[in-house]
Design an enzyme around this catalytic site. Structure first.
Site, short mmCIF file in Angstrom:
data_model
loop_
_atom_site.label_atom_id
_atom_site.label_comp_id
_atom_site.label_asym_id
_atom_site.label_seq_id
_atom_site.Cartn_x
_atom_site.Cartn_y
_atom_site.Cartn_z
N ASP A 7 -62.41 -13.40 -23.71
CA ASP A 7 -61.02 -13.13 -24.03
C ASP A 7 -60.44 -14.37 -24.71
O ASP A 7 -60.95 -15.49 -24.55
CB ASP A 7 -60.20 -12.80 -22.78
CG ASP A 7 -58.77 -12.39 -23.11
OD1 ASP A 7 -58.60 -11.55 -24.01
OD2 ASP A 7 -57.83 -12.92 -22.51
N SER A 8 -59.36 -14.15 -25.45
CA SER A 8 -58.71 -15.27 -26.11
C SER A 8 -58.06 -16.22 -25.11
O SER A 8 -57.84 -17.39 -25.41
CB SER A 8 -57.64 -14.76 -27.09
OG SER A 8 -56.65 -14.03 -26.39
N GLU A 162 -49.26 -16.44 -20.37
CA GLU A 162 -50.15 -17.62 -20.40
C GLU A 162 -49.43 -18.86 -19.87
O GLU A 162 -50.05 -19.73 -19.26
CB GLU A 162 -50.66 -17.87 -21.82
CG GLU A 162 -51.67 -16.85 -22.32
CD GLU A 162 -53.09 -17.13 -21.84
OE1 GLU A 162 -53.41 -18.30 -21.58
OE2 GLU A 162 -53.88 -16.17 -21.72
#
Length: 270
Positions: A7-8, A162
């Site tokens: 995943d990023s 994030e």
């Protein structure tokens, strides 16, 4: 033996959690490209290049099978990678198909022609890059006809998650749902087309209302992976112990991951 999960950033941990629970005997190597997150605002060439680098790193770690637990990477890079060809004995799978199969009530591997399905009005919430790619609509067209999809680019949600700012993330989700409902007042189903979004699933559901069925990816991907490995046991790879790799600051990423999964997670530098 190990399977790679890419995943990023941290969103793919929702998929990792589900596949670990479903397949406790399989080791997983998680790779988060946190140094370059989020992918959702990058162009397709950039996403393809970063995704390719990450997948090759996981192949190098003994993961013959890599799951792109990132909708943006699945949308912008997967088809291009497959068309260019992957090394013999290696596979890369995305996260769109299991979701679409659940939506259309088609079995894994069903290659029959597209047909009418029960759901006619679908809301898609995704990153700007995923929306631009129209990859969801393309994959859906292989399996269903007569489905109206209204896509809403949810800018800022991944960044807020994030950063751990869940208050901002909740406000953004409600704003994006309002924007979607102005275009499609009565969706029958909603697709959370980003693996970060399950962390906000209750907010999406509340904003959409109880009559809208919300589809999230983690458990669907876990079931599809279990089925795939049952049919292709050799794809468990040559890796050994599981691991958590990041291109970002391991200490910071470990802290965020521990917060998300509510159990200790220790990342090392990729």
């Amino acid at each position: 033996m190990a399977v790679g999960i890419f995943d990023s950033g941290l969103g793919g941990l929702t998929v990792l959690d589900a596949v670990q629970e479903r397949l406790p005997d399989v080791a997983f190597v998680y790779y988060g490209d946190n140094a370059h997150a989020p992918y959702g605002v990058r162009d397709a060439d950039d996403v393809h290049d970063l995704t390719t680098q990450a997948v090759e790193r996981l192949w190098g770690s003994g993961c013959d099978l890599v799951i792109l637990a990132c909708n943006t990477a699945s949308a912008a890079a997967l088809r291009r990678m497959q068309e260019k060809g992957v090394p013999p004995g290696k596979r890369v799978l995305g996260v769109f198909v299991p979701l679409i199969e659940a939506l259309t009530e088609r079995q894994w591997g069903d290659n029959s022609p597209p047909r009418e399905v029960a759901v006619k009005h679908v809301a898609l919430f995704a990153t700007p890059a995923t929306v631009r790619s129209r990859a969801f609509q393309r994959e859906l067209a292989f399996r269903a006809v007569g489905v109206d999809v209204e896509a809403q680019a949810c800018g800022g949600v991944v960044d807020a998650i994030e950063e751990g700012d869940m208050i901002l993330a909740e406000a953004l989700v409600r704003s994006h749902v309002d924007a979607l409902k102005r275009k499609m007042p009565e969706p029958e189903a909603a697709i959370l087309g980003c693996t970060h979004y399950p962390l906000m699933q209750n907010v999406f559901q509340e904003a959409l209302g109880p009559d809208v069925q919300v589809y999230s990816q983690a458990n669907l991907v876990a079931e599809s992976l279990a089925d795939y490995l049952e049919r292709h046991p050799d794809m468990r790879g040559a890796g050994g112990e599981g691991a958590y790799l990041t291109t970002g600051d391991p200490k910071r990423v470990s802290s965020r991951a521990t917060q998300f999964l509510r159990r200790p997670i220790t990342f090392t530098a990729a």
